[in-house]
Scaffold this motif. Sequence first.
Motif, PDB file in Angstrom:
ATOM      1  N   UNK A 105       0.682  -1.076   0.212  1.00 50.60           N
ATOM      2  CA  UNK A 105      -0.025   0.027  -0.157  1.00 50.60           C
ATOM      3  C   UNK A 105       0.819   1.298   0.108  1.00 50.60           C
ATOM      4  N   UNK A 106       0.142   2.210   0.407  1.00 54.18           N
ATOM      5  CA  UNK A 106       0.642   3.807   0.151  1.00 54.18           C
ATOM      6  C   UNK A 106       1.732   3.752   1.436  1.00 54.18           C
ATOM      7  N   UNK A 107       2.765   4.453   1.327  1.00 59.58           N
ATOM      8  CA  UNK A 107       3.799   4.616   2.349  1.00 59.58           C
ATOM      9  C   UNK A 107       3.444   5.745   3.474  1.00 59.58           C
ATOM     10  N   UNK A 108       2.413   6.700   3.047  1.00 58.64           N
ATOM     11  CA  UNK A 108       2.228   7.600   3.883  1.00 58.64           C
ATOM     12  C   UNK A 108       1.281   6.946   5.250  1.00 58.64           C
ATOM     13  N   UNK A 109       0.383   6.091   5.269  1.00 58.28           N
ATOM     14  CA  UNK A 109      -0.140   5.661   6.375  1.00 58.28           C
ATOM     15  C   UNK A 109       0.838   4.738   7.022  1.00 58.28           C
ATOM     16  N   UNK A 110       1.747   3.843   6.247  1.00 55.15           N
ATOM     17  CA  UNK A 110       2.547   2.846   6.776  1.00 55.15           C
ATOM     18  C   UNK A 110       3.902   3.523   7.386  1.00 55.15           C
ATOM     19  N   UNK A 161      -5.448   9.463   5.003  1.00 51.94           N
ATOM     20  CA  UNK A 161      -4.408   8.867   5.551  1.00 51.94           C
ATOM     21  C   UNK A 161      -4.783   8.435   6.879  1.00 51.94           C
ATOM     22  N   UNK A 162      -5.301   9.319   7.671  1.00 54.63           N
ATOM     23  CA  UNK A 162      -5.820   9.086   8.849  1.00 54.63           C
ATOM     24  C   UNK A 162      -6.782   8.029   9.320  1.00 54.63           C
ATOM     25  N   UNK A 163      -7.662   8.049   8.158  1.00 57.28           N
ATOM     26  CA  UNK A 163      -8.681   6.899   8.257  1.00 57.28           C
ATOM     27  C   UNK A 163      -7.964   5.414   7.863  1.00 57.28           C
ATOM     28  N   UNK A 164      -6.891   5.544   7.204  1.00 58.52           N
ATOM     29  CA  UNK A 164      -6.357   4.081   7.025  1.00 58.52           C
ATOM     30  C   UNK A 164      -5.568   3.713   8.272  1.00 58.52           C
ATOM     31  N   UNK A 165      -4.668   4.700   8.776  1.00 65.17           N
ATOM     32  CA  UNK A 165      -4.063   4.206   9.981  1.00 65.17           C
ATOM     33  C   UNK A 165      -4.989   3.905  11.147  1.00 65.17           C
ATOM     34  N   UNK A 166      -6.116   4.553  11.329  1.00 61.98           N
ATOM     35  CA  UNK A 166      -7.111   4.168  12.303  1.00 61.98           C
ATOM     36  C   UNK A 166      -7.730   2.811  12.096  1.00 61.98           C
ATOM     37  N   UNK A 167      -8.150   2.587  10.707  1.00 60.56           N
ATOM     38  CA  UNK A 167      -8.615   1.459  10.425  1.00 60.56           C
ATOM     39  C   UNK A 167      -7.790   0.275  10.602  1.00 60.56           C
ATOM     40  N   UNK A 168      -6.580   0.374  10.676  1.00 64.83           N
ATOM     41  CA  UNK A 168      -5.527  -0.710  10.694  1.00 64.83           C
ATOM     42  C   UNK A 168      -5.592  -1.097  12.177  1.00 64.83           C
ATOM     43  N   UNK A 180     -14.511   3.754   8.056  1.00 68.13           N
ATOM     44  CA  UNK A 180     -13.992   4.296   6.555  1.00 68.13           C
ATOM     45  C   UNK A 180     -15.357   4.836   5.902  1.00 68.13           C
ATOM     46  N   UNK A 181     -16.484   4.084   6.013  1.00 71.04           N
ATOM     47  CA  UNK A 181     -17.659   4.468   5.071  1.00 71.04           C
ATOM     48  C   UNK A 181     -18.241   6.140   5.606  1.00 71.04           C
ATOM     49  N   UNK A 182     -17.776   6.491   6.570  1.00 69.80           N
ATOM     50  CA  UNK A 182     -17.872   7.782   7.279  1.00 69.80           C
ATOM     51  C   UNK A 182     -17.237   8.685   6.412  1.00 69.80           C
ATOM     52  N   UNK A 183     -15.701   8.339   6.279  1.00 71.37           N
ATOM     53  CA  UNK A 183     -14.983   8.958   5.519  1.00 71.37           C
ATOM     54  C   UNK A 183     -15.189   9.287   3.955  1.00 71.37           C
ATOM     55  N   UNK A 184     -15.233   8.120   3.522  1.00 67.90           N
ATOM     56  CA  UNK A 184     -15.916   7.909   2.085  1.00 67.90           C
ATOM     57  C   UNK A 184     -16.883   9.043   1.915  1.00 67.90           C
ATOM     58  N   UNK A 185     -18.180   8.872   2.883  1.00 69.54           N
ATOM     59  CA  UNK A 185     -19.125   9.695   2.582  1.00 69.54           C
ATOM     60  C   UNK A 185     -18.929  11.284   2.754  1.00 69.54           C
ATOM     61  N   UNK A 186     -18.010  11.522   3.683  1.00 73.16           N
ATOM     62  CA  UNK A 186     -17.701  12.897   3.961  1.00 73.16           C
ATOM     63  C   UNK A 186     -16.949  13.423   2.743  1.00 73.16           C
ATOM     64  N   UNK A 187     -15.874  12.848   2.068  1.00 78.90           N
ATOM     65  CA  UNK A 187     -15.277  13.254   1.144  1.00 78.90           C
ATOM     66  C   UNK A 187     -16.005  13.267  -0.451  1.00 78.90           C
ATOM     67  N   UNK A 188     -16.685  12.119  -0.488  1.00 76.05           N
ATOM     68  CA  UNK A 188     -17.212  11.929  -1.954  1.00 76.05           C
ATOM     69  C   UNK A 188     -18.866  11.779  -1.766  1.00 76.05           C
ATOM     70  N   UNK A 189     -19.479  11.904  -0.717  1.00 81.16           N
ATOM     71  CA  UNK A 189     -20.789  11.902  -0.597  1.00 81.16           C
ATOM     72  C   UNK A 189     -21.158  10.370  -0.352  1.00 81.16           C
TER      73      UNK A 189
END
Length: 199
Positions: A105-110, A161-168, A180-189
């Motif tokens: 995955x992405x290096x930012x949350x990792x 990035x924060x959502x990935x860290x917390x969900x892990x 995760x669903x809340x963050x997706x909805x917040x960003x994209x509806x």
Amino acid sequence: MRVSREKAQENRKQIIEAAARLLREHGFDGIGVADIMKAAGLTHGGFYRNFASKDDLAVKASEHAIADRMALLKNGLAQQQPQDPLRAVVESYLSSAHRDDPGSGCILPALAADAARRDDPALRAVFITTIQYYLDQIAKLSSASPRAGSRHPAAILSEMVGAVILSRVIANDPLAESLVAAVVADIAGPSPRRASDEE
């Protein structure tokens, strides 16, 4: 026994690929050179023929890891939903597949927290480049998003990035999915599928 230039390049690539995966899984200080070389299928003695230090390898591995993520975006992830390309990127980034497989995955949350604790300008430069790349991509995709156009790309990236860290941290708890669903909805509806189900 001397190896050919081609074989030496292949060995170097194997080491970088193994390091990119293991460092994202275990952190910069959570894995040693011997483990990386073993995962690459090579002996420990070959390490210093390819890299000046473990820190040097960490930079190369981080560069390799972000190149993979850039390729994912460039190869059409956003085209999966041309009417709302940002949603495709956000849903992929916040997917359980990304959450459960930090090694690819992405290096930012990792690794961002690890990188912040290291006094390594070259490593920090990789992360700055990564952050700027994501900000540029989010800005482009947001312009076509019906919901996110007014939000700052930095806010969107930080939320992702924060959502990935917390969900892990809470991966096996139902809270991870709702977060995760809340963050997706917040960003994209709300999800178009969920919205149509409710009608």
